[in-house]
Motif scaffolding. Structure first.
Motif, PDB file in Angstrom:
ATOM      1  N   MET A   1     -45.537  18.940  23.385  1.00  0.00           N
ATOM      2  CA  MET A   1     -46.193  20.058  24.256  1.00  0.00           C
ATOM      3  C   MET A   1     -46.116  21.273  23.612  1.00  0.00           C
ATOM      4  O   MET A   1     -45.095  21.687  22.864  1.00  0.00           O
ATOM      5  N   LYS A   2     -47.363  21.793  23.804  1.00  0.00           N
ATOM      6  CA  LYS A   2     -47.429  23.270  23.456  1.00  0.00           C
ATOM      7  C   LYS A   2     -46.475  24.159  23.696  1.00  0.00           C
ATOM      8  O   LYS A   2     -46.014  24.119  25.122  1.00  0.00           O
ATOM      9  N   ALA A   3     -46.195  25.247  22.996  1.00  0.00           N
ATOM     10  CA  ALA A   3     -45.248  26.207  23.535  1.00  0.00           C
ATOM     11  C   ALA A   3     -45.612  27.070  24.679  1.00  0.00           C
ATOM     12  O   ALA A   3     -44.942  27.642  25.631  1.00  0.00           O
ATOM     13  N   SER A   4     -47.026  27.320  24.626  1.00  0.00           N
ATOM     14  CA  SER A   4     -47.646  28.187  25.779  1.00  0.00           C
ATOM     15  C   SER A   4     -47.508  27.360  27.006  1.00  0.00           C
ATOM     16  O   SER A   4     -47.296  27.971  28.042  1.00  0.00           O
ATOM     17  N   LYS A   5     -47.575  26.182  26.910  1.00  0.00           N
ATOM     18  CA  LYS A   5     -47.470  25.396  28.140  1.00  0.00           C
ATOM     19  C   LYS A   5     -46.009  25.403  28.620  1.00  0.00           C
ATOM     20  O   LYS A   5     -45.865  25.750  30.086  1.00  0.00           O
ATOM     21  N   VAL A   6     -45.024  25.268  27.908  1.00  0.00           N
ATOM     22  CA  VAL A   6     -43.626  25.444  28.332  1.00  0.00           C
ATOM     23  C   VAL A   6     -43.511  26.913  28.873  1.00  0.00           C
ATOM     24  O   VAL A   6     -42.693  26.843  29.643  1.00  0.00           O
ATOM     25  N   ALA A   7     -43.922  27.791  28.114  1.00  0.00           N
ATOM     26  CA  ALA A   7     -43.626  29.401  28.526  1.00  0.00           C
ATOM     27  C   ALA A   7     -44.586  29.360  30.080  1.00  0.00           C
ATOM     28  O   ALA A   7     -43.931  30.309  30.447  1.00  0.00           O
ATOM     29  N   TYR A   8     -45.498  28.798  30.284  1.00  0.00           N
ATOM     30  CA  TYR A   8     -46.193  28.954  31.207  1.00  0.00           C
ATOM     31  C   TYR A   8     -45.563  28.287  32.578  1.00  0.00           C
ATOM     32  O   TYR A   8     -45.900  28.739  33.592  1.00  0.00           O
ATOM     33  N   LYS A   9     -44.778  27.532  32.263  1.00  0.00           N
ATOM     34  CA  LYS A   9     -44.148  26.455  33.730  1.00  0.00           C
ATOM     35  C   LYS A   9     -43.708  27.385  34.563  1.00  0.00           C
ATOM     36  O   LYS A   9     -43.837  27.457  35.650  1.00  0.00           O
ATOM     37  N   PRO A  10     -42.582  28.299  34.012  1.00  0.00           N
ATOM     38  CA  PRO A  10     -42.049  29.358  35.227  1.00  0.00           C
ATOM     39  C   PRO A  10     -43.042  30.125  35.994  1.00  0.00           C
ATOM     40  O   PRO A  10     -42.955  30.370  36.949  1.00  0.00           O
ATOM     41  N   VAL A  11     -43.960  30.616  35.085  1.00  0.00           N
ATOM     42  CA  VAL A  11     -44.969  31.555  35.491  1.00  0.00           C
ATOM     43  C   VAL A  11     -45.591  30.782  36.682  1.00  0.00           C
ATOM     44  O   VAL A  11     -45.916  31.413  37.589  1.00  0.00           O
ATOM     45  N   GLY A  12     -46.200  29.490  36.433  1.00  0.00           N
ATOM     46  CA  GLY A  12     -47.016  28.806  37.258  1.00  0.00           C
ATOM     47  C   GLY A  12     -46.159  28.533  38.408  1.00  0.00           C
ATOM     48  O   GLY A  12     -46.922  28.585  39.697  1.00  0.00           O
ATOM     49  N   LEU A  13     -45.000  28.108  38.341  1.00  0.00           N
ATOM     50  CA  LEU A  13     -44.112  27.964  39.796  1.00  0.00           C
ATOM     51  C   LEU A  13     -44.187  29.107  40.194  1.00  0.00           C
ATOM     52  O   LEU A  13     -44.110  29.098  41.640  1.00  0.00           O
ATOM     53  N   ALA A  14     -43.878  30.193  39.904  1.00  0.00           N
ATOM     54  CA  ALA A  14     -43.580  31.376  40.575  1.00  0.00           C
ATOM     55  C   ALA A  14     -45.015  31.759  41.181  1.00  0.00           C
ATOM     56  O   ALA A  14     -45.154  32.297  42.555  1.00  0.00           O
ATOM     57  N   LEU A  15     -46.061  31.493  40.550  1.00  0.00           N
ATOM     58  CA  LEU A  15     -47.648  31.763  41.417  1.00  0.00           C
ATOM     59  C   LEU A  15     -47.991  30.703  42.517  1.00  0.00           C
ATOM     60  O   LEU A  15     -48.378  31.053  43.284  1.00  0.00           O
ATOM     61  N   GLY A  16     -47.139  29.639  42.167  1.00  0.00           N
ATOM     62  CA  GLY A  16     -47.462  28.523  43.174  1.00  0.00           C
ATOM     63  C   GLY A  16     -46.691  29.128  44.578  1.00  0.00           C
ATOM     64  O   GLY A  16     -47.485  28.913  45.659  1.00  0.00           O
ATOM     65  N   ALA A  17     -45.506  29.328  44.484  1.00  0.00           N
ATOM     66  CA  ALA A  17     -44.867  30.024  45.584  1.00  0.00           C
ATOM     67  C   ALA A  17     -45.516  31.333  46.224  1.00  0.00           C
ATOM     68  O   ALA A  17     -45.960  31.390  47.624  1.00  0.00           O
ATOM     69  N   LEU A  18     -45.942  32.194  45.274  1.00  0.00           N
ATOM     70  CA  LEU A  18     -46.956  33.239  45.739  1.00  0.00           C
ATOM     71  C   LEU A  18     -48.018  32.970  46.398  1.00  0.00           C
ATOM     72  O   LEU A  18     -48.383  33.276  47.626  1.00  0.00           O
ATOM     73  N   SER A  19     -48.844  32.117  46.016  1.00  0.00           N
ATOM     74  CA  SER A  19     -50.173  31.539  46.531  1.00  0.00           C
ATOM     75  C   SER A  19     -49.909  31.005  47.976  1.00  0.00           C
ATOM     76  O   SER A  19     -50.300  31.159  48.820  1.00  0.00           O
ATOM     77  N   GLY A  20     -48.716  30.317  48.143  1.00  0.00           N
ATOM     78  CA  GLY A  20     -48.445  29.652  49.275  1.00  0.00           C
ATOM     79  C   GLY A  20     -48.189  30.740  50.507  1.00  0.00           C
ATOM     80  O   GLY A  20     -48.446  30.547  51.707  1.00  0.00           O
ATOM     81  N   MET A  21     -47.390  31.707  50.081  1.00  0.00           N
ATOM     82  CA  MET A  21     -46.956  32.806  51.192  1.00  0.00           C
ATOM     83  C   MET A  21     -48.422  33.351  51.503  1.00  0.00           C
ATOM     84  O   MET A  21     -48.490  33.742  52.676  1.00  0.00           O
ATOM     85  N   THR A  83     -51.498  36.272  25.577  1.00  0.00           N
ATOM     86  CA  THR A  83     -51.066  35.344  24.262  1.00  0.00           C
ATOM     87  C   THR A  83     -52.025  35.226  23.493  1.00  0.00           C
ATOM     88  O   THR A  83     -51.796  34.313  22.289  1.00  0.00           O
ATOM     89  N   GLY A  84     -53.377  35.082  23.998  1.00  0.00           N
ATOM     90  CA  GLY A  84     -54.481  34.557  23.147  1.00  0.00           C
ATOM     91  C   GLY A  84     -54.874  32.966  23.289  1.00  0.00           C
ATOM     92  O   GLY A  84     -55.610  32.400  22.707  1.00  0.00           O
ATOM     93  N   THR A  85     -53.875  32.218  24.175  1.00  0.00           N
ATOM     94  CA  THR A  85     -53.795  31.127  24.236  1.00  0.00           C
ATOM     95  C   THR A  85     -54.085  30.688  25.853  1.00  0.00           C
ATOM     96  O   THR A  85     -53.588  31.338  26.707  1.00  0.00           O
ATOM     97  N   TRP A  86     -55.020  29.684  26.217  1.00  0.00           N
ATOM     98  CA  TRP A  86     -55.107  28.933  27.558  1.00  0.00           C
ATOM     99  C   TRP A  86     -53.870  28.288  27.777  1.00  0.00           C
ATOM    100  O   TRP A  86     -53.613  27.379  27.019  1.00  0.00           O
ATOM    101  N   PRO A  87     -53.118  28.415  29.011  1.00  0.00           N
ATOM    102  CA  PRO A  87     -52.016  27.541  29.269  1.00  0.00           C
ATOM    103  C   PRO A  87     -52.104  26.129  29.620  1.00  0.00           C
ATOM    104  O   PRO A  87     -51.276  25.408  29.709  1.00  0.00           O
ATOM    105  N   GLY A  88     -53.472  25.858  29.995  1.00  0.00           N
ATOM    106  CA  GLY A  88     -53.669  24.355  30.461  1.00  0.00           C
ATOM    107  C   GLY A  88     -53.379  23.319  29.552  1.00  0.00           C
ATOM    108  O   GLY A  88     -53.140  22.191  29.359  1.00  0.00           O
TER     109      GLY A  88
END
Length: 88
Positions: A1-21, A83-88
């Motif tokens: 798994m790319k480092a950018s994907k791993v680094a984005y995981k917590p960001v993605g979780l936080a954004l998911g909670a924010l979008s739900g609210m 970061t210069g990379t797409w997290p997907g």
């Protein structure tokens, strides 16, 4: 798994909670503006019609999907800028 994907995981979780609210608040405001009751009907509300229950569920689902897509896309775009990379 790319480092950018791993680094984005917590960001993605936080954004998911924010979008739900955000989506929940937007749906409540829109439901009130539509002249409906204070709260949207639950599927088991005996006093509510099928039409009202299904309309509320469809509207809520559309709002949640739209807000989630917008927030996820903004997060991915911001990550690329930083970061210069797409997290997907």
């Amino acid at each position: 798994m790319k480092a950018s994907k791993v680094a984005y995981k917590p960001v993605g979780l936080a954004l998911g909670a924010l979008s739900g609210m955000l989506a929940g608040g937007l749906f409540k405001q829109l439901w009130k503006k539509l002249g409906q009751d204070e709260d949207a009907p639950d599927a088991t509300d005996e006093e509510r019609t099928w039409r009202e229950v299904l309309f509320a569920a469809t509207l809520q689902g559309a709002i949640f999907a739209g807000v989630k897509a917008a927030v996820d896309r903004a997060g991915a775009t911001s990550t690329r800028r930083l970061t210069g990379t797409w997290p997907g």
